[in-house]
Structures are given as structure tokens and as C-alpha cells.
Design an enzyme around this catalytic site. Sequence first.
Site, PDB file in Angstrom:
ATOM      1  N   CYS A   1     -11.017   3.192   0.162  1.00 54.81           N
ATOM      2  CA  CYS A   1      -9.577   3.380   0.383  1.00 54.81           C
ATOM      3  C   CYS A   1      -9.250   2.607   1.654  1.00 54.81           C
ATOM      4  O   CYS A   1      -9.985   2.685   2.643  1.00 54.81           O
ATOM      5  CB  CYS A   1      -9.264   4.863   0.549  1.00 54.81           C
ATOM      6  SG  CYS A   1      -7.618   5.215   1.210  1.00 54.81           S
ATOM      7  N   THR A   2      -8.145   1.870   1.615  1.00 57.02           N
ATOM      8  CA  THR A   2      -7.834   0.978   2.745  1.00 57.02           C
ATOM      9  C   THR A   2      -7.415   1.736   4.005  1.00 57.02           C
ATOM     10  O   THR A   2      -7.333   1.146   5.080  1.00 57.02           O
ATOM     11  CB  THR A   2      -6.743  -0.029   2.349  1.00 57.02           C
ATOM     12  OG1 THR A   2      -5.612   0.693   1.827  1.00 57.02           O
ATOM     13  CG2 THR A   2      -7.261  -0.996   1.309  1.00 57.02           C
ATOM     14  N   HIS A   3      -7.157   3.031   3.881  1.00 53.88           N
ATOM     15  CA  HIS A   3      -6.859   3.823   5.077  1.00 53.88           C
ATOM     16  C   HIS A   3      -8.123   4.113   5.902  1.00 53.88           C
ATOM     17  O   HIS A   3      -8.052   4.345   7.094  1.00 53.88           O
ATOM     18  CB  HIS A   3      -6.246   5.176   4.698  1.00 53.88           C
ATOM     19  CG  HIS A   3      -4.782   5.132   4.373  1.00 53.88           C
ATOM     20  ND1 HIS A   3      -4.295   4.615   3.205  1.00 53.88           N
ATOM     21  CD2 HIS A   3      -3.697   5.564   5.081  1.00 53.88           C
ATOM     22  CE1 HIS A   3      -2.974   4.733   3.187  1.00 53.88           C
ATOM     23  NE2 HIS A   3      -2.581   5.308   4.320  1.00 53.88           N
TER      24      HIS A   3
ATOM     25  N   GLU B   1      -2.201   9.164   8.152  1.00 49.75           N
ATOM     26  CA  GLU B   1      -0.774   8.809   8.247  1.00 49.75           C
ATOM     27  C   GLU B   1      -0.099   9.571   9.388  1.00 49.75           C
ATOM     28  O   GLU B   1       0.898   9.121   9.933  1.00 49.75           O
ATOM     29  CB  GLU B   1      -0.064   9.117   6.921  1.00 49.75           C
ATOM     30  CG  GLU B   1      -0.380   8.132   5.808  1.00 49.75           C
ATOM     31  CD  GLU B   1       0.365   6.801   5.915  1.00 49.75           C
ATOM     32  OE1 GLU B   1       1.463   6.774   6.488  1.00 49.75           O
ATOM     33  OE2 GLU B   1      -0.171   5.785   5.424  1.00 49.75           O
TER      34      GLU B   1
ATOM     35  N   TYR C   1      -0.861   8.279  -2.437  1.00 50.99           N
ATOM     36  CA  TYR C   1      -0.934   7.830  -3.832  1.00 50.99           C
ATOM     37  C   TYR C   1      -2.113   8.507  -4.550  1.00 50.99           C
ATOM     38  O   TYR C   1      -2.089   8.682  -5.763  1.00 50.99           O
ATOM     39  CB  TYR C   1      -1.152   6.313  -3.885  1.00 50.99           C
ATOM     40  CG  TYR C   1       0.102   5.457  -3.840  1.00 50.99           C
ATOM     41  CD1 TYR C   1       1.358   5.989  -3.533  1.00 50.99           C
ATOM     42  CD2 TYR C   1       0.028   4.094  -4.115  1.00 50.99           C
ATOM     43  CE1 TYR C   1       2.480   5.186  -3.506  1.00 50.99           C
ATOM     44  CE2 TYR C   1       1.148   3.283  -4.091  1.00 50.99           C
ATOM     45  CZ  TYR C   1       2.374   3.828  -3.794  1.00 50.99           C
ATOM     46  OH  TYR C   1       3.484   3.029  -3.761  1.00 50.99           O
ATOM     47  N   GLY C   2      -3.123   8.846  -3.779  1.00 47.76           N
ATOM     48  CA  GLY C   2      -4.354   9.381  -4.374  1.00 47.76           C
ATOM     49  C   GLY C   2      -4.164  10.713  -5.077  1.00 47.76           C
ATOM     50  O   GLY C   2      -5.052  11.177  -5.787  1.00 47.76           O
TER      51      GLY C   2
ATOM     52  N   ASP D   1       0.875  -1.182   0.000  1.00 49.97           N
ATOM     53  CA  ASP D   1       0.000   0.000   0.000  1.00 49.97           C
ATOM     54  C   ASP D   1       0.907   1.226   0.000  1.00 49.97           C
ATOM     55  O   ASP D   1       2.124   1.127   0.206  1.00 49.97           O
ATOM     56  CB  ASP D   1      -0.891  -0.013   1.256  1.00 49.97           C
ATOM     57  CG  ASP D   1      -1.779   1.228   1.359  1.00 49.97           C
ATOM     58  OD1 ASP D   1      -2.415   1.588   0.356  1.00 49.97           O
ATOM     59  OD2 ASP D   1      -1.823   1.849   2.432  1.00 49.97           O
ATOM     60  N   SER D   2       0.297   2.386  -0.175  1.00 51.19           N
ATOM     61  CA  SER D   2       1.060   3.637  -0.113  1.00 51.19           C
ATOM     62  C   SER D   2       1.586   3.905   1.290  1.00 51.19           C
ATOM     63  O   SER D   2       2.492   4.713   1.465  1.00 51.19           O
ATOM     64  CB  SER D   2       0.143   4.794  -0.508  1.00 51.19           C
ATOM     65  OG  SER D   2      -0.938   4.872   0.404  1.00 51.19           O
TER      66      SER D   2
ATOM     67  N   CYS E   1      -4.474  -1.564  -1.866  1.00 54.29           N
ATOM     68  CA  CYS E   1      -4.616  -0.137  -2.132  1.00 54.29           C
ATOM     69  C   CYS E   1      -5.526   0.013  -3.342  1.00 54.29           C
ATOM     70  O   CYS E   1      -5.192  -0.488  -4.424  1.00 54.29           O
ATOM     71  CB  CYS E   1      -3.227   0.446  -2.433  1.00 54.29           C
ATOM     72  SG  CYS E   1      -3.251   2.167  -2.939  1.00 54.29           S
ATOM     73  N   ASN E   2      -6.660   0.657  -3.157  1.00 53.63           N
ATOM     74  CA  ASN E   2      -7.595   0.846  -4.262  1.00 53.63           C
ATOM     75  C   ASN E   2      -6.974   1.692  -5.364  1.00 53.63           C
ATOM     76  O   ASN E   2      -7.187   1.453  -6.554  1.00 53.63           O
ATOM     77  CB  ASN E   2      -8.862   1.544  -3.774  1.00 53.63           C
ATOM     78  CG  ASN E   2      -9.659   0.702  -2.805  1.00 53.63           C
ATOM     79  OD1 ASN E   2     -10.631   0.074  -3.175  1.00 53.63           O
ATOM     80  ND2 ASN E   2      -9.249   0.664  -1.554  1.00 53.63           N
ATOM     81  N   THR E   3      -6.205   2.700  -4.953  1.00 53.63           N
ATOM     82  CA  THR E   3      -5.645   3.653  -5.911  1.00 53.63           C
ATOM     83  C   THR E   3      -4.621   2.968  -6.812  1.00 53.63           C
ATOM     84  O   THR E   3      -4.660   3.113  -8.043  1.00 53.63           O
ATOM     85  CB  THR E   3      -4.984   4.817  -5.141  1.00 53.63           C
ATOM     86  OG1 THR E   3      -5.911   5.308  -4.159  1.00 53.63           O
ATOM     87  CG2 THR E   3      -4.591   5.938  -6.064  1.00 53.63           C
TER      88      THR E   3
HETATM   89  N1  DGL Z   1      -4.783   3.243   0.836  1.00 48.99           N
HETATM   90  C1  DGL Z   1      -4.829   3.587  -0.522  1.00 48.99           C
HETATM   91  C2  DGL Z   1      -6.131   3.280  -1.196  1.00 48.99           C
HETATM   92  O1  DGL Z   1      -6.744   2.288  -0.832  1.00 48.99           O
HETATM   93  C3  DGL Z   1      -4.119   4.843  -0.980  1.00 48.99           C
HETATM   94  C4  DGL Z   1      -4.332   6.090  -0.245  1.00 48.99           C
HETATM   95  C5  DGL Z   1      -3.379   7.174  -0.705  1.00 48.99           C
HETATM   96  O2  DGL Z   1      -2.172   6.993  -0.544  1.00 48.99           O
HETATM   97  O3  DGL Z   1      -3.862   8.192  -1.217  1.00 48.99           O
HETATM   98  O4  DGL Z   1      -6.563   3.936  -2.087  1.00 48.99           O
END
Ligand code: DGL
Length: 284
Positions: free
Chosen positions: A197-199, A165, A55-56, A23-24, A86-88
Site C-alpha cells: 500500500c502506497t501509504h 492520514e 479505499y481499502g 490515490d485515495s 494506489c494498490n487497492t
Molecule cells: N494507498 C492505497 C493503496 O496503495 C489505498 C489505501 C486506502 O485508502 O485504503 O492501497
Amino acid sequence: MPEGSGPTSPRRRLREGPVGIFDSGIGGLTVARAIKQALPRERLLYFGDNVHVPYGERSEEELLLFSEEITRFLLDRGAKLIVIACNTATSAALRTLRERMPDVTFIGMEPAVKPAAEHTRTGVVGVLATIATVKGASLASIVERFAQGVEVIQQAAPGLVRRIEAGEFDTAETESMLRGWLEPMKKRGIDALVLGCTHYPLVRPAIERILGPDIRIIDPAPAIARRVEQVLDEQDLLAALGQAGDLECHTSGDADLFRSMLVHIGLEGTVQEVHWSGGTISPA
Ligand code: DGL
């Protein structure tokens, strides 16, 4: 002795290999946690690209470069399967990675629009995701395929990942930021919110306070863990009975900060720092 079970057989070595996850940053740990719960014997090898988070807010080209190198890093360390937690990154890179690395099994994340659309009573569901995921072709295609006749409100949440984060999981500022996106969705009648988003499961208590008990919150992590189990089983790669699972993390950010996040998330594991230089990852 059955084929593939001798002490040095390649199949056995593969089974003993870890599940690679990336993931990011710390978001994918919500997926690692679900995999650990479902498959406690598996060894998990995690890469958090904290130096490049979020990453987004990056381009698809950059995300593909990062994702490909991280995949190589995990494969070099014996990963038997790669979970893009990570979805992104999934939206930006999964298709190309599968084309470029046809021998590697990838499991990606995509917003769980399908279960939300299947069960909606109001006919309106929400997706909260990063800017890149909301803009990407992948979400548009999921909505097109699985949510015919359902209104899907797609809301980007700029700045939220950065806040998470920084460890601001349940502060007044985080809640007020979330309120700005979620209250309007609530007013429009959503009965499910997809965490795209996994966050975001890391701020679930604040989301629950805002949405109340009648709006279902969908975190796809348990479904991803079931998919990992199914794929490993199909490939005869599940860890053997008696293997002790563990979690080895690598971060391109600060190891101490990452360790404190692991504790917060309720995971135990080792953390090592790595560095990017000239597009490749090397130990610190
Ligand atoms: N956790 C990631 C996701 O599921 C990326 C979030 C990010 O870094 O912007 O999209």
C-alpha cells in the site's frame, strides 16, 4: 526543424503535459516523490481522494467509479499518462479502465511479490496491504504466478491508512498497531516485507524498528518511477530539456491538512480543493 518539435506541434504540447497520479489520499505522494526524484523535469498533477479514504474498506464497484472519474479529471487537465499510485484502486479498476479507455496509458501498482520471492533465502516473505488488496483476485494471481514454492504471508492492516492520514506517522499507538501484525510474520521467518500500500512507506521508521536490519523492506515506488520513465521514453513524451518540473495537487479533502502532509513528505507544490457531486468532480 525536426517533426514534432515546432512550438505548437501536438507532440510538443503532449510532452509538456503533466504526469497524472492518483490515490485515495496522501499515500500516492510516496510515488510522486520517487517520480520527481527520477524525472525532475516532469510536471506532476496529483489527485488525492481524501474524502473517500480509506479505499481499502470499499467495494470494487465504488473504486471503479472513483477511479474512472478521477482519470477523466486528470485527462481534462492534460495528463499524458495516468499513474494509479494506489494498490487497492489498481487491483479493483485497472483492467476495466484499460478496456474502457484504450487510448490512455495507465501504470498501476501491484505488491512487489516477485522481487521478494526471487531473493528470499528463508522461503517465507510477507505482504502488508489493505483489506481490499488482500482479498482481491489480483494479489492471489501475482502470488500464483511469481511465488511458486515460496510461502507468502498476506496480512491486512485495517485502520492503518486512517491513522497515517491523521498524521500519526510515528506515534506509540501506530508502532503498537504495526507490531501486532509484523511480530508474528517475523516469528514465521520472513526475510522480506513487501509494502503493498502506497501509504505504508510513511511509517517505514516504525516498521524498521520492529523488523530490525535483517528483513528487507520493499517499497515499489522507485520501480514505478523507472517504469514511468521507460514508458514516456518509448512514447517520445519525456519533458524537454530545460522544462522546470512542478507539482499541482487537488484534494477532495481539506487543503490545509493536505498542505501540511506535503511538507512532511518533503514535497513542494500547490494544493487546491475539489468536490464530488453526483459522481463528478468539480472545483470547490
Ligand atoms: N494507498 C492505497 C493503496 O496503495 C489505498 C489505501 C486506502 O485508502 O485504503 O492501497
